[in-house]
Design a protein around this motif. Structure first.
Motif, short mmCIF file in Angstrom:
data_model
loop_
_atom_site.label_atom_id
_atom_site.label_comp_id
_atom_site.label_asym_id
_atom_site.label_seq_id
_atom_site.Cartn_x
_atom_site.Cartn_y
_atom_site.Cartn_z
N MET A 1 25.43 -39.21 -7.99
CA MET A 1 26.44 -39.93 -8.79
C MET A 1 27.03 -41.05 -7.94
SD MET A 1 26.85 -38.72 -11.87
CE MET A 1 28.49 -39.17 -12.38
N GLU A 2 26.87 -42.26 -8.41
CA GLU A 2 27.43 -43.39 -7.69
C GLU A 2 28.74 -43.78 -8.35
OE1 GLU A 2 24.46 -46.50 -7.54
OE2 GLU A 2 22.92 -44.96 -7.31
N ALA A 3 29.64 -44.30 -7.54
CA ALA A 3 30.91 -44.75 -8.09
C ALA A 3 30.64 -45.94 -9.01
CB ALA A 3 31.85 -45.15 -6.97
N VAL A 4 31.26 -45.89 -10.17
CA VAL A 4 31.10 -46.97 -11.15
C VAL A 4 32.49 -47.48 -11.48
CG1 VAL A 4 30.35 -47.50 -13.51
CG2 VAL A 4 29.04 -45.88 -12.14
N LYS A 5 32.65 -48.82 -11.44
CA LYS A 5 33.93 -49.40 -11.81
C LYS A 5 34.26 -48.99 -13.24
CE LYS A 5 33.34 -53.81 -9.87
NZ LYS A 5 33.47 -55.22 -10.16
N GLN A 6 35.53 -48.77 -13.49
CA GLN A 6 35.95 -48.31 -14.82
C GLN A 6 35.41 -49.21 -15.93
OE1 GLN A 6 40.17 -48.07 -15.53
NE2 GLN A 6 39.87 -47.35 -17.60
N CYS A 7 35.43 -50.52 -15.71
CA CYS A 7 34.97 -51.44 -16.75
C CYS A 7 33.47 -51.34 -17.00
CB CYS A 7 35.38 -52.88 -16.44
SG CYS A 7 34.60 -53.58 -14.98
N ASP A 8 32.73 -50.74 -16.05
CA ASP A 8 31.28 -50.62 -16.19
C ASP A 8 30.84 -49.25 -16.70
OD1 ASP A 8 30.86 -53.24 -15.34
OD2 ASP A 8 30.81 -52.65 -13.23
N VAL A 9 31.79 -48.34 -16.92
CA VAL A 9 31.44 -46.99 -17.37
C VAL A 9 30.65 -47.00 -18.69
CG1 VAL A 9 32.40 -44.79 -18.20
CG2 VAL A 9 33.22 -45.79 -16.05
N PRO A 10 31.07 -47.75 -19.71
CA PRO A 10 30.29 -47.74 -20.96
C PRO A 10 28.84 -48.18 -20.76
CG PRO A 10 32.44 -48.73 -21.34
CD PRO A 10 32.29 -48.56 -19.85
N VAL A 11 28.61 -49.14 -19.88
CA VAL A 11 27.25 -49.61 -19.59
C VAL A 11 26.47 -48.49 -18.91
CG1 VAL A 11 25.87 -51.26 -18.23
CG2 VAL A 11 27.93 -52.03 -19.43
N ALA A 12 27.06 -47.86 -17.90
CA ALA A 12 26.39 -46.78 -17.18
C ALA A 12 26.04 -45.61 -18.10
CB ALA A 12 27.26 -46.31 -16.02
N ILE A 13 26.95 -45.29 -19.00
CA ILE A 13 26.70 -44.19 -19.95
C ILE A 13 25.48 -44.51 -20.81
CG2 ILE A 13 27.59 -43.02 -22.02
CD1 ILE A 13 30.38 -43.13 -20.68
N LEU A 14 25.45 -45.73 -21.36
CA LEU A 14 24.31 -46.10 -22.21
C LEU A 14 23.00 -46.14 -21.41
CD1 LEU A 14 25.74 -48.80 -24.64
CD2 LEU A 14 24.65 -46.66 -25.26
N GLN A 15 23.06 -46.66 -20.18
CA GLN A 15 21.86 -46.70 -19.34
C GLN A 15 21.34 -45.28 -19.09
OE1 GLN A 15 23.53 -49.02 -16.15
NE2 GLN A 15 22.51 -50.89 -16.84
N ASN A 16 22.26 -44.35 -18.82
CA ASN A 16 21.85 -42.95 -18.59
C ASN A 16 21.29 -42.32 -19.86
OD1 ASN A 16 22.50 -42.98 -15.87
ND2 ASN A 16 24.60 -42.30 -16.22
N ARG A 17 21.90 -42.63 -21.00
CA ARG A 17 21.41 -42.09 -22.27
C ARG A 17 20.01 -42.63 -22.60
NH1 ARG A 17 25.88 -42.72 -26.68
NH2 ARG A 17 24.36 -41.59 -27.93
N ILE A 18 19.77 -43.90 -22.24
CA ILE A 18 18.44 -44.49 -22.45
C ILE A 18 17.41 -43.75 -21.59
CG2 ILE A 18 17.02 -46.57 -22.04
CD1 ILE A 18 19.57 -48.20 -22.91
N LYS A 19 17.76 -43.50 -20.33
CA LYS A 19 16.84 -42.78 -19.43
C LYS A 19 16.54 -41.38 -19.95
CE LYS A 19 18.50 -44.93 -15.21
NZ LYS A 19 19.50 -44.71 -14.18
N ALA A 20 17.55 -40.75 -20.57
CA ALA A 20 17.40 -39.36 -21.03
C ALA A 20 16.83 -39.25 -22.45
CB ALA A 20 18.76 -38.66 -20.97
N ALA A 21 16.71 -40.39 -23.13
CA ALA A 21 16.25 -40.37 -24.53
C ALA A 21 14.87 -39.73 -24.64
CB ALA A 21 16.24 -41.78 -25.10
N LYS A 22 14.71 -38.98 -25.71
CA LYS A 22 13.47 -38.21 -25.91
C LYS A 22 12.42 -38.95 -26.73
CE LYS A 22 14.94 -34.33 -23.92
NZ LYS A 22 15.36 -34.73 -22.59
N ASP A 23 12.86 -39.81 -27.64
CA ASP A 23 11.87 -40.47 -28.49
C ASP A 23 12.10 -41.99 -28.53
OD1 ASP A 23 13.41 -41.20 -31.14
OD2 ASP A 23 14.01 -39.15 -30.64
N PRO A 24 11.07 -42.74 -28.89
CA PRO A 24 11.15 -44.21 -28.89
C PRO A 24 12.23 -44.77 -29.82
CG PRO A 24 8.87 -43.48 -29.18
CD PRO A 24 9.73 -42.26 -29.23
#
Length: 136
Positions: free
Chosen positions: A4-27
């Motif tokens: 877990m890397e420190a993420v600036k508060q303003c960048d949290v929504p971006v990091a969440i979406l990036q992680n969800r994209i990595k974890a996505a199961k289908d196209p």
């Protein structure tokens, strides 16, 4: 919390979406999340450009605009600052709405404008000019 890397508060929504994209199961899910991320980044870019344009219109020179955008002075002109950011919120981006929440992280430019003693009327005129472009 390894990895877990420190993420600036303003960048949290971006990091969440990036992680969800990595974890996505289908196209389809990946495509939807990528579209959400693209929209988020586009909105952030628009907010940044809008603040920069307000600063450019409200200041007297490129040097002053650059100073306003790069310095983080202590706020003493609280009344003008509160009036300016509330006007910006109403006319441009209501950061109480989730999609514009990033605008809250761009308000230091208004601290600088006020500390540079840029008149509130001039800041509001700049906001008006920029907000007209946003509505197109």
């Amino acid at each position: 919390m390894a990895g877990m890397e420190a993420v600036k508060q303003c960048d949290v929504p971006v990091a969440i979406l990036q992680n969800r994209i990595k974890a996505a199961k289908d196209p389809e899910e990946t495509a939807k999340l990528q579209k959400d991320l693209d929209q988020l980044l586009e909105t952030r870019e628009l907010i940044q450009q809008t603040v920069q344009e307000v600063v450019r219109l409200a200041t007297d020179s490129k040097e002053q605009a650059e100073r306003v955008l790069t310095t983080k002075p202590h706020l003493t002109q609280r009344e003008n600052y509160n009036a300016a950011v509330e006007y910006f919120r109403i006319r441009c981006f209501d950061w109480r709405k989730q999609e514009y929440e990033y605008a809250r992280h761009q308000l230091s430019a208004f601290v600088s404008l006020c500390e540079e003693r840029v008149p509130l009327t001039r800041i509001k005129e700049a906001i008006d000019r920029v907000s007209e472009k946003l509505k197109k």
